[in-house]
Design an enzyme around this catalytic site. Structure first.
Site, short mmCIF file in Angstrom:
data_model
loop_
_atom_site.label_atom_id
_atom_site.label_comp_id
_atom_site.label_asym_id
_atom_site.label_seq_id
_atom_site.Cartn_x
_atom_site.Cartn_y
_atom_site.Cartn_z
CD GLU A 46 -8.31 8.86 6.58
OE1 GLU A 46 -7.49 9.48 5.89
OE2 GLU A 46 -9.30 8.26 6.10
CG ASN A 109 -4.66 11.42 7.40
OD1 ASN A 109 -4.84 10.85 8.46
ND2 ASN A 109 -5.54 11.37 6.41
CE LYS A 126 -4.51 8.72 3.19
NZ LYS A 126 -5.89 9.24 3.30
CD GLU A 145 -6.93 12.43 2.51
OE1 GLU A 145 -5.90 12.07 3.11
OE2 GLU A 145 -7.82 11.64 2.12
CB CYS A 171 -7.69 6.22 4.04
SG CYS A 171 -9.21 6.45 3.07
CG ASN A 196 -12.84 9.34 7.53
OD1 ASN A 196 -13.53 10.22 8.04
ND2 ASN A 196 -12.05 8.56 8.25
#
Length: 306
Positions: A46, A109, A126, A145, A171, A196
């Site tokens: 990621e 993302n 994502k 995020e 993730c 991550n």
């Protein structure tokens, strides 16, 4: 048999001061190592092109934009695509994306699947964004995020690749059973994902010792319950004062871990993934057509909460 020689390319830390060119050089080095080992498909992490920037509260849009890609490939990443094409290797790559759609600027993302000819065949954005939206000064590092990305609107798809069905997630998605079941219902046979993951979780620090367990457990269960291979790549090590989990891995459709990283640095792990092994689960233990009872699951799709 439908074997695919899969390589997971873990990355060590990427510092904020490091350039895209230096990072892409590392990616190409890992790609070439995979090529020497007859690897066919490489999974990168990621946000593989930059440091994990959501750990900082950034109010200047111009500063923030520097972490995003506005097109893919671009002049920084084209050498990776070119070398992969020369080697005949497909890959998964995670990155931050700016997209201009419907006259608006959007931040995602994102990840892509690239085939052996160097062409992008699939994109994922994502869905399950963790963290928080506003600055929280009490934290030792931020996890913004929800501030820097929108949740993807396309859901969980699968694409034809290597004679099988490949999916993607990113993730935090790996923790949610719905992620896997949607792709499972679409017949997925290999899911690539990057992550991550900090080893310290400020809201519930008493769970810190469980980070690796909570990382592996949902993926092993998902591989088994949906009859799919899973290939997961970490950005690992101490990055800008924040320790990131390693344990990049490849998991068989039986839920068994068949390969795992042993460092917090740039590292390749391999497994020869026979996609036909998915049938051991799909045709028997979790044969959806024979054994599912969807009439009893409606709360999941109707509202999810009572």
């Amino acid at each position: 048999m439908r074997p695919v020689n899969v390589a997971v390319a873990q990355l060590g830390p990427i510092l904020r001061s490091q350039t895209r060119e230096s990072v892409v050089t590392r990616l190409i080095s890992l790609l070439e190592q995979a090529g020497r080992a007859q690897g066919q498909f490489v999974v990168f992490p990621e946000l593989a092109l930059t440091t994990f920037f959501p750990r900082w509260y950034i109010t200047d849009d111009n500063e923030l934009d520097q972490f995003y890609e506005t097109q893919m490939p671009n002049h920084h990443t084209q050498p990776l695509f070119d070398r992969a094409k020369e080697l005949g290797i497909g890959f998964y790559l995670g990155y931050a994306e700016i997209a201009h759609e419907d006259g608006k600027k959007h931040r995602y993302n994102a990840s892509i699947l690239v085939d052996q000819a160097g062409s992008i065949i699939g994109k994922y954005r994502k869905v399950h964004l963790p963290g928080h939206h506003e600055h929280e000064p009490w934290r030792p590092f931020q996890h913004l995020e929800k501030r820097y990305f929108e949740s993807g609107g396309e859901g969980f798809n699968v694409w034809e690749m290597f004679g099988g069905k490949f999916g993607m997630c990113i993730c935090n998605d790996r923790r949610w059973p719905e992620t896997w079941r949607v792709m499972g219902l679409k017949g997925v046979e290999l899911v690539a994902l990057g992550y991550n993951t900090p080893t310290h979780y400020p809201p519930v620090p008493r769970h810190d010792h469980l980070q690796s367990f909570h990382h592996l457990m949902p993926m092993q269960a998902a591989a088994y319950q949906n009859g799919t291979w899973i290939a997961a790549a970490a950005k690992a090590g101490e990055e800008e004062g924040c320790m990131l989990l390693g344990h990049s891995c490849i998991i068989a459709p039986t839920g068994e871990i068949v390969a795992m990283s042993s460092t917090l640095e740039d590292e390749l792990i391999f497994a020869n993934c026979d996609l036909d092994r998915c049938l051991e689960i799909k045709d028997h233990i979790f044969n959806f057509k024979k054994h599912r009872q969807p009439r009893h699951y409606r709360i999941i799709s109707d509202s999810g909460i009572e």
